[in-house]
Design a protein around this motif. Structure first.
Motif, short mmCIF file in Angstrom:
data_model
loop_
_atom_site.label_atom_id
_atom_site.label_comp_id
_atom_site.label_asym_id
_atom_site.label_seq_id
_atom_site.Cartn_x
_atom_site.Cartn_y
_atom_site.Cartn_z
N ASP A 175 14.46 -67.90 44.42
CA ASP A 175 13.64 -66.78 44.72
C ASP A 175 13.86 -65.63 44.04
O ASP A 175 12.79 -64.92 43.92
N GLU A 176 15.08 -65.15 44.09
CA GLU A 176 15.19 -63.70 43.32
C GLU A 176 15.35 -63.81 41.99
O GLU A 176 14.78 -62.47 41.36
N LEU A 177 15.58 -64.62 41.51
CA LEU A 177 15.81 -64.77 39.84
C LEU A 177 14.94 -65.54 39.28
O LEU A 177 14.74 -65.80 37.79
N GLY A 178 14.16 -66.73 39.77
CA GLY A 178 13.08 -67.40 39.11
C GLY A 178 13.88 -68.41 38.24
O GLY A 178 13.51 -69.01 37.24
N LEU A 179 15.22 -68.80 38.55
CA LEU A 179 16.11 -69.81 37.97
C LEU A 179 16.59 -70.93 38.80
O LEU A 179 16.55 -70.95 40.29
N VAL A 180 16.87 -72.12 38.38
CA VAL A 180 17.05 -73.11 39.03
C VAL A 180 18.60 -73.73 38.95
O VAL A 180 18.96 -73.58 37.79
N ALA A 181 19.26 -73.95 39.89
CA ALA A 181 20.82 -74.42 39.71
C ALA A 181 20.98 -75.60 40.28
O ALA A 181 20.16 -76.06 41.34
N HIS A 214 26.19 -63.99 40.37
CA HIS A 214 27.43 -63.81 40.89
C HIS A 214 27.37 -62.83 42.07
O HIS A 214 28.12 -62.78 42.89
N ARG A 215 26.56 -62.01 41.95
CA ARG A 215 26.18 -61.20 43.07
C ARG A 215 25.84 -61.90 44.48
O ARG A 215 26.22 -61.69 45.58
N ILE A 216 24.94 -62.91 44.01
CA ILE A 216 24.51 -63.72 45.11
C ILE A 216 25.66 -64.63 45.60
O ILE A 216 25.69 -64.69 46.85
N PHE A 217 26.47 -65.26 44.85
CA PHE A 217 27.67 -65.70 45.28
C PHE A 217 28.64 -65.18 46.27
O PHE A 217 28.99 -65.60 47.30
N ARG A 218 28.79 -63.62 45.93
CA ARG A 218 29.56 -63.09 46.70
C ARG A 218 29.08 -62.64 48.01
O ARG A 218 29.87 -61.78 48.83
N GLU A 219 27.54 -62.90 48.25
CA GLU A 219 27.04 -62.70 49.49
C GLU A 219 27.87 -63.62 50.51
O GLU A 219 27.57 -63.56 51.78
N TYR A 220 28.21 -64.72 49.91
CA TYR A 220 28.54 -65.63 50.84
C TYR A 220 30.25 -65.93 50.79
O TYR A 220 30.70 -66.29 51.80
N THR A 221 30.78 -65.49 49.90
CA THR A 221 32.24 -65.73 49.86
C THR A 221 32.80 -64.78 48.65
O THR A 221 32.00 -64.54 47.61
N ASP A 222 34.04 -64.27 48.70
CA ASP A 222 34.69 -63.62 47.79
C ASP A 222 35.60 -64.54 46.94
O ASP A 222 36.11 -64.14 45.79
N GLU A 266 23.10 -60.06 25.91
CA GLU A 266 23.16 -59.16 26.76
C GLU A 266 22.28 -59.42 28.19
O GLU A 266 22.49 -58.83 29.32
N VAL A 267 21.16 -59.94 27.78
CA VAL A 267 20.16 -60.70 28.87
C VAL A 267 21.08 -61.56 29.89
O VAL A 267 21.05 -61.50 31.03
N TYR A 268 21.40 -62.59 29.01
CA TYR A 268 22.33 -63.61 29.82
C TYR A 268 23.44 -63.00 30.76
O TYR A 268 23.67 -63.57 31.73
N ARG A 269 24.10 -62.12 30.17
CA ARG A 269 25.17 -61.47 30.70
C ARG A 269 24.87 -60.87 32.15
O ARG A 269 25.27 -60.81 33.00
N GLU A 270 23.76 -60.01 31.99
CA GLU A 270 23.10 -59.41 33.17
C GLU A 270 22.64 -60.49 34.00
O GLU A 270 22.85 -60.25 35.33
N VAL A 271 21.93 -61.46 33.52
CA VAL A 271 21.55 -62.42 34.83
C VAL A 271 22.73 -63.07 35.36
O VAL A 271 22.54 -63.31 36.62
N SER A 272 23.45 -63.51 34.58
CA SER A 272 24.80 -63.96 35.31
C SER A 272 25.67 -62.99 36.16
O SER A 272 25.88 -63.46 37.47
N ARG A 273 25.61 -61.88 35.96
CA ARG A 273 25.98 -60.72 36.99
C ARG A 273 25.26 -60.90 38.27
O ARG A 273 25.72 -60.86 39.47
N GLN A 274 23.84 -61.27 38.24
CA GLN A 274 23.03 -61.09 39.23
C GLN A 274 23.14 -62.43 40.10
O GLN A 274 23.31 -62.34 41.23
#
Length: 357
Positions: free
Chosen positions: A133-139, A88-96, A78-86
């Protein structure tokens, strides 16, 4: 025709990184997400654990043997799912035009992005920075003009990688690429190619398409196109997934039931991971068997409940194998898949993340 700008984003050691973010005491220490007891398997491993050779889908007892100080923690879907939503919200700030592949990776078509950033590498850099910066994770991010090369690029400098394969340099990059690194070429196919003298992209590029199709079927045409830097598949923001599966072709034929069930156990663990990453649940399990004489048999059952965990999948797969009449028939491939989704798993706006896991 306008040249596309494609980014592949892949979160580094996603499940394990979320746990290390949320539990500072685990940072810098070898950590595995999964169950240590019984026939548990590693769902994810931190980079500290990977230095010991620990990988996803590895039996927990093997992982513990490789690293006695390995920390096991249960997964929190449930945590990983919510972080993934977050994410993907960042992704959609740049493109749909976002095509989710799993909880932790996606393709983005930023040819025309919302921020008006002219260079795709700058979009990728901005996305990576915002996630950190927003999620404290590395991609890690790969940038190129098609999905194949963007995917290859994202794996090239992990972790925290950013690699661009420019159209002018693609041919030289592909020529040096080991055949094992090509998308869709697994261990068995790579071995077969090695036997044919094909060890890298340059050698693969020399093969005519008919030659590859004759030896590898429809995939041969795909290999030919990849070797020439061609991949016309679009980034699909909406896609319905009907099943999730995996299969293994063995380097030698299996002749005993015990050997086959050992392989089914590994497949069930691998399938479990794929179901988790795709957010998929289904009601029907299908076993695929290819015999040494290339005869193909499939058997399915619907137990009346959702299938998503290896503890449920493995015994059902064993029962299907037992009923398949394999005695005296060597087996060269086994596959497992879960289908008949309990909900249509539509990737548009990453709807599969709303499923309960």
């Amino acid at each position: 025709m306008e040249q596309r700008k494609i980014i592949h984003i892949d979160m580094d050691a996603f499940y394990a990184s979320v746990e290390q973010r949320d539990h500072p005491e685990y940072r810098g220490r070898p950590l595995a997400v999964g169950r240590p007891e019984g026939r548990g398997v590693v769902a994810a491993a931190s980079y500290e654990a990977r230095r010991y050779g620990i990988r996803s889908a590895m039996p927990s007892v093997t992982a513990r043997r490789l690293c006695p100080e390995l920390i096991f923690i249960p997964g929190r879907m449930e945590v990983y799912r919510e972080v993934s939503r977050q994410i993907h919200r960042i992704f959609r700030e740049y493109t749909d035009l976002v095509e989710p592949i799993a909880f932790d990776e996606a393709f983005l078509d930023v040819t025309r992005n919302k921020k008006g950033i002219p260079l795709a590498v700058d979009v990728a850099r901005a996305v990576k920075r915002q996630i950190r910066d927003e999620l404290g994770l590395v991609a890690s991010a790969g940038v190129s003009y098609n999905k194949f090369l963007a995917k290859i690029a994202s794996d090239y400098r992990k972790p925290d990688g950013l690699c661009t394969i420019h159209p002018d340099r693609a041919a030289a990059f592909i020529a040096r690429l080991p055949i094992e690194a090509f998308w869709g070429i697994g261990r068995v196919t790579a071995r077969k190619m090695h036997e044919m003298g094909i060890h890298d992209g340059a050698a693969l590029r020399e093969c005519p398409p008919d030659f590859l199709t004759e030896r590898f079927g429809k995939a041969g045409r795909l290999y030919y196109e990849f070797a020439h830097g061609i991949d016309l598949r679009p980034v699909e923001a909406s896609r319905v997934r009907k099943s999730v599966g995996c299969e293994t072709t063995f380097p030698y034929d299996l002749t005993s039931f015990d050997a086959m069930t050992d392989e089914l156990y590994k497949l069930a663990a691998k399938l479990n991971g794929r179901l988790d990453r795709a957010g998929f649940r289904g009601n029907t399990l299908t076993l695929k068997i290819k015999f040494a004489d290339f005869r193909l048999q499939t058997r399915s059952l619907s137990p009346g409940y959702e299938l998503f965990a290896s503890a449920e999948i493995f015994p059902l797969a064993t029962a299907l194998l037992r009923d398949a009449g394999i005695e005296g028939h060597p087996v060269r491939l086994l596959g497992l898949s879960v289908g008949n989704p309990t909900h249509p798993v539509q990737h548009e706006l990453y709807r599969q993340l709303s499923l309960d896991l």
